[in-house]
Design a protein around this motif. Structure first.
Motif, PDB file in Angstrom:
ATOM      1  N   ILE A 185       1.963  -3.635   2.938  1.00  0.00           N
ATOM      2  CA  ILE A 185       1.742  -2.543   4.236  1.00  0.00           C
ATOM      3  C   ILE A 185       3.373  -2.405   4.555  1.00  0.00           C
ATOM      4  O   ILE A 185       2.507  -1.439   5.143  1.00  0.00           O
ATOM      5  CB  ILE A 185       0.149  -3.359   5.314  1.00  0.00           C
ATOM      6  N   LEU A 230      -4.500  -6.166   8.093  1.00  0.00           N
ATOM      7  CA  LEU A 230      -3.049  -5.060   7.579  1.00  0.00           C
ATOM      8  C   LEU A 230      -2.319  -6.513   7.596  1.00  0.00           C
ATOM      9  O   LEU A 230      -1.482  -6.125   6.992  1.00  0.00           O
ATOM     10  CB  LEU A 230      -2.898  -3.728   8.373  1.00  0.00           C
ATOM     11  N   ALA A 258      -3.517   4.191  10.444  1.00  0.00           N
ATOM     12  CA  ALA A 258      -4.103   2.863  10.717  1.00  0.00           C
ATOM     13  C   ALA A 258      -2.956   2.859  12.335  1.00  0.00           C
ATOM     14  O   ALA A 258      -2.294   1.591  12.295  1.00  0.00           O
ATOM     15  CB  ALA A 258      -3.010   2.141   9.641  1.00  0.00           C
ATOM     16  N   GLN A 307      -1.237   6.624   6.324  1.00  0.00           N
ATOM     17  CA  GLN A 307      -0.896   5.610   7.568  1.00  0.00           C
ATOM     18  C   GLN A 307      -0.846   6.032   9.068  1.00  0.00           C
ATOM     19  O   GLN A 307      -0.835   5.181  10.009  1.00  0.00           O
ATOM     20  CB  GLN A 307       0.617   5.364   7.069  1.00  0.00           C
ATOM     21  N   ASP A 342      -6.722  -3.529  11.886  1.00  0.00           N
ATOM     22  CA  ASP A 342      -8.125  -3.466  10.468  1.00  0.00           C
ATOM     23  C   ASP A 342      -7.588  -2.346   9.543  1.00  0.00           C
ATOM     24  O   ASP A 342      -7.246  -0.972  10.338  1.00  0.00           O
ATOM     25  CB  ASP A 342      -8.976  -3.506  11.243  1.00  0.00           C
ATOM     26  N   CYS A 343      -7.860  -1.630   8.428  1.00  0.00           N
ATOM     27  CA  CYS A 343      -7.585  -1.152   8.034  1.00  0.00           C
ATOM     28  C   CYS A 343      -8.540   0.133   7.553  1.00  0.00           C
ATOM     29  O   CYS A 343      -9.867  -0.307   8.174  1.00  0.00           O
ATOM     30  CB  CYS A 343      -7.613  -1.337   6.048  1.00  0.00           C
TER      31      CYS A 343
END
Length: 256
Positions: A90, A84, A72, A69, A76-77
């Motif tokens: 998520i 996301l 991020a 986490q 975007d991932c």
């Protein structure tokens, strides 16, 4: 006279010692049980747990997801490049990985151990061991003093701490299962405090009697250091003379 001659040995003979009642922070324990986080989705953990269950993996998957986490930072991932936004999982991850939530889980994770350690049967066992030591020390002083060994109601103390521990561990388990819910009623807290109170009251009564024994021993030791053997022997001869004066033969001789 014998005691005065052995003053050095008697001065180092140990006295009994007072007991220390088991300590348990009931206020702190129930404060953690009552904690809730308004900024965390209440079903976040349920969603995440359900998702992780679909992906059997070696230990560390949950930590990997939680750590991910922090990478991020954009839309975007960082792993696959997909967007996301709009993904329920998520959103759940964000709640599950919330720092405040993580801190709460750490606190909650310690509750069970607090209850097991702070309210363990061994706490009463330690009191019993110290009572046995005190009994042996008091017995050793009976050749010099008239002192009694106090009693401790060990059976009632064992029941009290067992009941308090059961209440506390049940609450800890419930909180660990649902860390976002508040647990612990005033009645449950009172039950734990009452159990500790039973132990504390018994220890206080015991210590009062032990204090009396300690004071007699200390008074004896203090008095012993001022004793003078020749003076004591002179007193004995004087007493023996006074007794001899009352012997019938002595009375007759003096009358004659």
């Amino acid at each position: 006279i014998d005691a005065a001659k052995n003053a050095t040995a008697l001065s180092v003979r140990q006295a009994p010692s007072v007991l220390t009642s088991p300590a348990f922070d009931a206020d702190g324990f129930f404060a953690v049980l009552a904690k809730k986080l308004a900024d965390v989705e209440e079903d976040a953990e349920r969603v995440v747990r359900k998702h992780l269950a679909k992906h059997p993996a070696p230990p560390g998957l949950e930590s990997w997801v939680s750590t991910g986490q922090s990478f991020a930072s954009g839309d975007d991932c960082p792993f696959c490049g997909q967007k996301l936004d709009g993904w329920e999982i998520i959103k759940a991850y964000k709640g599950y990985s919330n720092q405040a939530y993580a801190d709460l889980k750490k606190l909650v994770a310690t509750l069970g151990q607090q209850a097991e350690n702070g309210l363990a049967d061994g706490r009463v066992g330690a009191l019993i061991a110290q009572v046995n030591t005190n009994n042996a020390r008091i017995e050793a002083w009976r050749d010099q003093l008239e002192i009694e060994s106090p009693m401790l109601p060990v059976d009632s103390l064992a029941r009290a701490i067992s009941h308090a521990r059961t209440t506390a561990t049940d609450l800890a388990a419930a909180k660990q299962g649902h860390p976002l819910d508040a647990f612990g009623t005033a009645i449950e807290k009172a039950a734990i405090v009452e159990g500790l109170g039973v132990i504390g009251a018994a220890v206080a009564i015991y210590n009062k009697q032990v204090d009396f024994a300690i004071s007699k021993i200390e008074e004896f030791k203090t008095h012993l250091t001022s004793e003078n053997v020749p003076a004591l022997q002179t007193q004995i001869r004087s007493l023996e003379t006074a007794l001899a004066r009352q012997h019938p033969d002595a009375i007759t001789a003096i009358d004659d």
